[in-house]
Design a protein around this motif. Structure first.
Motif, short mmCIF file in Angstrom:
data_model
loop_
_atom_site.label_atom_id
_atom_site.label_comp_id
_atom_site.label_asym_id
_atom_site.label_seq_id
_atom_site.Cartn_x
_atom_site.Cartn_y
_atom_site.Cartn_z
N ALA A 254 0.84 -1.21 0.00
CA ALA A 254 0.00 0.00 0.00
C ALA A 254 0.87 1.25 0.00
CB ALA A 254 -0.92 -0.01 1.22
N ALA A 255 1.96 1.22 0.76
CA ALA A 255 2.86 2.38 0.80
C ALA A 255 3.55 2.58 -0.54
CB ALA A 255 3.90 2.20 1.91
N TRP A 256 3.91 1.49 -1.20
CA TRP A 256 4.56 1.59 -2.51
C TRP A 256 3.62 2.23 -3.53
CZ3 TRP A 256 3.91 -1.69 -7.09
CH2 TRP A 256 4.87 -1.46 -8.07
N LEU A 257 2.36 1.81 -3.53
CA LEU A 257 1.38 2.41 -4.44
C LEU A 257 1.15 3.88 -4.10
CD1 LEU A 257 -1.22 -0.51 -4.62
CD2 LEU A 257 0.39 0.20 -6.40
N ASN A 259 3.24 6.00 -2.58
CA ASN A 259 4.40 6.80 -2.97
C ASN A 259 4.52 6.94 -4.48
OD1 ASN A 259 6.45 7.59 -0.63
ND2 ASN A 259 5.46 5.68 -0.04
N GLY A 260 4.13 5.89 -5.21
CA GLY A 260 4.13 5.99 -6.67
C GLY A 260 3.14 7.05 -7.15
N ALA A 261 1.96 7.10 -6.52
CA ALA A 261 0.96 8.11 -6.90
C ALA A 261 1.46 9.52 -6.58
CB ALA A 261 -0.35 7.84 -6.17
N TYR A 262 2.08 9.69 -5.41
CA TYR A 262 2.62 11.00 -5.06
C TYR A 262 3.77 11.39 -5.99
CZ TYR A 262 -0.06 11.92 -0.82
OH TYR A 262 -1.06 12.22 0.07
N TRP A 263 4.57 10.40 -6.39
CA TRP A 263 5.67 10.71 -7.31
C TRP A 263 5.13 11.24 -8.64
CZ3 TRP A 263 7.47 9.25 -12.12
CH2 TRP A 263 8.79 9.60 -12.42
N LEU A 264 4.09 10.62 -9.17
CA LEU A 264 3.49 11.08 -10.43
C LEU A 264 2.90 12.48 -10.25
CD1 LEU A 264 1.74 7.80 -11.62
CD2 LEU A 264 3.77 8.88 -12.61
N ALA A 265 2.26 12.72 -9.09
CA ALA A 265 1.68 14.04 -8.83
C ALA A 265 2.77 15.11 -8.75
CB ALA A 265 0.87 14.01 -7.54
N CYS A 266 3.88 14.80 -8.09
CA CYS A 266 5.00 15.75 -7.99
C CYS A 266 5.60 16.03 -9.36
CB CYS A 266 6.06 15.22 -7.04
SG CYS A 266 5.56 15.16 -5.31
N GLN A 297 14.03 9.33 -5.97
CA GLN A 297 12.78 8.72 -5.51
C GLN A 297 12.34 7.61 -6.46
OE1 GLN A 297 10.06 11.98 -5.20
NE2 GLN A 297 11.10 12.90 -3.45
N ALA A 298 12.49 7.84 -7.76
CA ALA A 298 12.11 6.81 -8.74
C ALA A 298 12.97 5.56 -8.56
CB ALA A 298 12.25 7.37 -10.16
N ALA A 299 14.28 5.76 -8.30
CA ALA A 299 15.16 4.61 -8.07
C ALA A 299 14.72 3.82 -6.84
CB ALA A 299 16.61 5.09 -7.90
N CYS A 300 14.32 4.53 -5.78
CA CYS A 300 13.83 3.85 -4.57
C CYS A 300 12.56 3.05 -4.89
CB CYS A 300 13.55 4.86 -3.47
SG CYS A 300 15.03 5.62 -2.75
N LEU A 301 11.66 3.63 -5.67
CA LEU A 301 10.42 2.94 -6.02
C LEU A 301 10.69 1.70 -6.87
CD1 LEU A 301 8.11 6.00 -6.81
CD2 LEU A 301 7.84 4.38 -4.92
N ILE A 302 11.66 1.79 -7.78
CA ILE A 302 12.01 0.64 -8.62
C ILE A 302 12.58 -0.49 -7.76
CG2 ILE A 302 13.56 -0.15 -10.44
CD1 ILE A 302 13.24 2.63 -11.73
N LEU A 303 13.50 -0.14 -6.86
CA LEU A 303 14.08 -1.15 -5.97
C LEU A 303 13.01 -1.74 -5.05
CD1 LEU A 303 17.40 0.67 -5.02
CD2 LEU A 303 17.19 -1.41 -6.39
N TRP A 304 12.11 -0.90 -4.61
CA TRP A 304 11.01 -1.35 -3.75
C TRP A 304 10.12 -2.33 -4.51
CZ3 TRP A 304 7.87 2.79 -0.55
CH2 TRP A 304 7.24 2.16 0.52
N GLY A 305 9.80 -2.01 -5.75
CA GLY A 305 9.01 -2.93 -6.57
C GLY A 305 9.74 -4.24 -6.82
#
Length: 516
Positions: A254-257, A259-266, A297-305
């Motif tokens: 849920a946190a990954w999703l 943060n992904g949504a906030y990343w797109l918004a930013c 942040q994108a790199a963190c999200l990729i590693l998280w995924g």
């Protein structure tokens, strides 16, 4: 049907006591660290061996010397992830066990690993920035308050991550390992609010509580475990309790999703701001650091995924998912720890980023010019039409502009007064000189010249640059010196505008002139 696993200890730390007894502890005996049924015996070869018979086709285990205080460690003071073995691996031969260290016998110089030091230095960098940023003169304090929260919470999360991984802390306060997880639902909304405040001065106090709703739900989910007895929670953590594992995975997903949504918004906010200032300003903003932050942040999200991919793959492919997941989590934290370093570097090289003024749209209210701009004769506008007192009725279409006349007026003004030589020229200043409303001037530039304000002004600067370079006095200056003279505010802005205008770099265009 019972399955047989044969273990042999092939390596022991040099500081292992000579009279020590070794036990296998794991999922097969409910993680009892001194079970005599699973004690290693010295073989004729001098090595310690053990034959384990169990119904489990896959086991998790560690080696201990009789208690949890004397369990094997990771080699640099941190708790070691559980080992894993499958019956398929056991059928291929003996399972070798190499003990790197004992948690109670780690040497002083092994206490801090490189991973720990990088995270601790990042914490220190975040604290220093949190102290220095408020002292910046003319700082954008409203936006920087959000940045200070980001730095403070990020530093605290990294500190807790390092501290909770050490044996003494992990044994005394095992629930401390849950606290860094709360950054999952805090970082995204904080950075989002920071960008809105920094770039557009937008804030909605009445609705800010909704950003804290996910972290509030996370607290409710974690609360039963935070209230558990420490030893009971530690046992659930070490044994990878199925319910606790499911809670952590579901919360993490849920946190990954989120943060992904906030990343797109930013990302959308940053692009909108870029379009807006290009329509009203002629100088390049110091926004590259925001792009760098979004990249981290994108790199963190990729590693998280990728971490979730490992967990899913382990259901079908047998491998030591816990060890790989632990390395992946360390890599995520290392990537995240680079953010304070980036901000620290930018704070030294470009301190003006903390003074950034929110964008003003070109069709907004008139803004007084920061510097005097020569006034031009009033251009030809559509003559006013006498009207009676206003009365209710259908809205009338806007009056058409005499665009050819306005184009001629703007072109003549640019050639005669050269306002583009002002590095901080804005559309409001140019509109004041032309005696036009900013939104009218913006429409003329966009539709008549087919450019935004940023490219329109830079095109004149490039032409002026070429004209200056054609004169003999240009030999006395570098390309950068001339670029600054014609209105560019930095080397980067000049190079980018020149490449966009001519499809060549300045060095290629003026191959016979030194750049600096």
């Amino acid at each position: 049907m019972l399955k047989t696993y044969r273990f042999v200890i092939t390596r022991l730390p040099a500081n292992t006591p000579s009279d020590a007894a070794f036990y296998l502890v794991g999922s097969f005996n409910n993680w009892q660290p001194a079970d005599t049924h699973y004690r290693f015996r010295r073989q004729s070869s001098g090595l310690y061996g053990l034959a384990l018979r169990t119904k489990q086709a896959r086991i998790e285990y560690k080696v201990s010397r009789g208690s949890w205080a004397t369990v094997e460690g990771s080699g640099h003071g941190q708790v070691r992830a559980n080992r894993m073995a499958t019956h398929q691996q056991a059928r291929a031969g003996e399972l070798e066990v190499r003990v790197q260290s004992w948690e109670d016998l780690n040497g002083t110089f092994q206490f801090y690993s490189l991973y720990d030091l990088l995270l601790l230095f990042s914490c220190l960098q975040g604290v220093l920035l949190a102290v220095a940023i408020p002292q910046t003169q003319y700082a954008n304090r409203a936006a920087n308050r959000w940045l200070l929260w980001l730095l403070g919470l990020g530093a605290l999360a990294m500190l807790l991550t390092v501290v909770s991984g050490y044996r003494e802390v992990a044994n005394a306060y095992p629930k401390l390992a849950l606290l860094p997880d709360f950054i999952w639902f805090l970082y995204g909304p904080l950075f989002y609010c920071y960008l809105r405040r920094l770039l557009f001065n937008e804030v909605r106090p009445a609705h800010q509580w909704r950003y804290l709703l996910p972290v509030g739900l996370q607290l409710l989910v974690y609360l039963p475990y935070l209230l558990l007895d420490s030893y009971e929670f530690q046992l659930k953590l070490v044994s990878h309790d199925a319910v606790l594992r499911a809670v952590l995975l579901a919360t993490g997903a849920a946190a990954w999703l989120s943060n992904g949504a906030y990343w797109l918004a930013c990302r959308r906010i940053l692009r909108a701001y870029t379009r807006q200032y290009e329509s009203s300003a002629s100088y390049e903003q110091s926004l590259q650091y925001l792009g760098t932050v979004l990249g981290i942040q994108a790199a963190c999200l990729i590693l998280w995924g990728f971490l979730f991919g490992l967990v899913l793959a382990s259901r079908w492919v047998p491998f030591d998912v816990d060890a790989l997941a632990a390395r992946n989590v360390e890599l995520i934290w290392l990537t995240f720890s680079t953010l304070p370093y980036v901000l620290g570097y930018v704070a030294i090289r470009q301190p003006e980023i903390f003074k950034l003024v929110p964008a003003t749209p070109a069709n907004g209210p008139d803004v007084p010019a920061a510097q005097p701009v020569p006034e031009a004769p009033s251009p030809t506008l559509p003559p006013p039409t006498p009207v009676a007192a206003p009365r209710p009725g259908p809205a009338r279409p806007p009056l058409a502009l005499d665009q050819p006349a306005l184009l001629a007026t703007v072109t003549a003004y640019m050639q005669e007064h050269k306002p583009y030589l002002n590095p901080s020229l804005t559309i409001h200043e140019l509109a004041t000189g032309l005696k036009l409303p900013p939104h009218v001037l913006s429409k003329v530039i966009n539709e008549g010249f087919g450019k935004n304000f940023f490219d329109f002004i830079n095109a004149y600067r490039i032409e002026e640059f070429k004209a200056v370079m054609a004169t003999p006095r240009a030999q006395q200056y570098s390309l950068l010196g001339v670029a600054l003279e014609v209105g560019f505010n930095s080397k980067t802005a000049f190079n980018r505008a020149f490449k966009k205008q001519t499809d060549q770099t300045p060095r290629q265009y003026f191959s016979g002139v030194r750049e600096e």
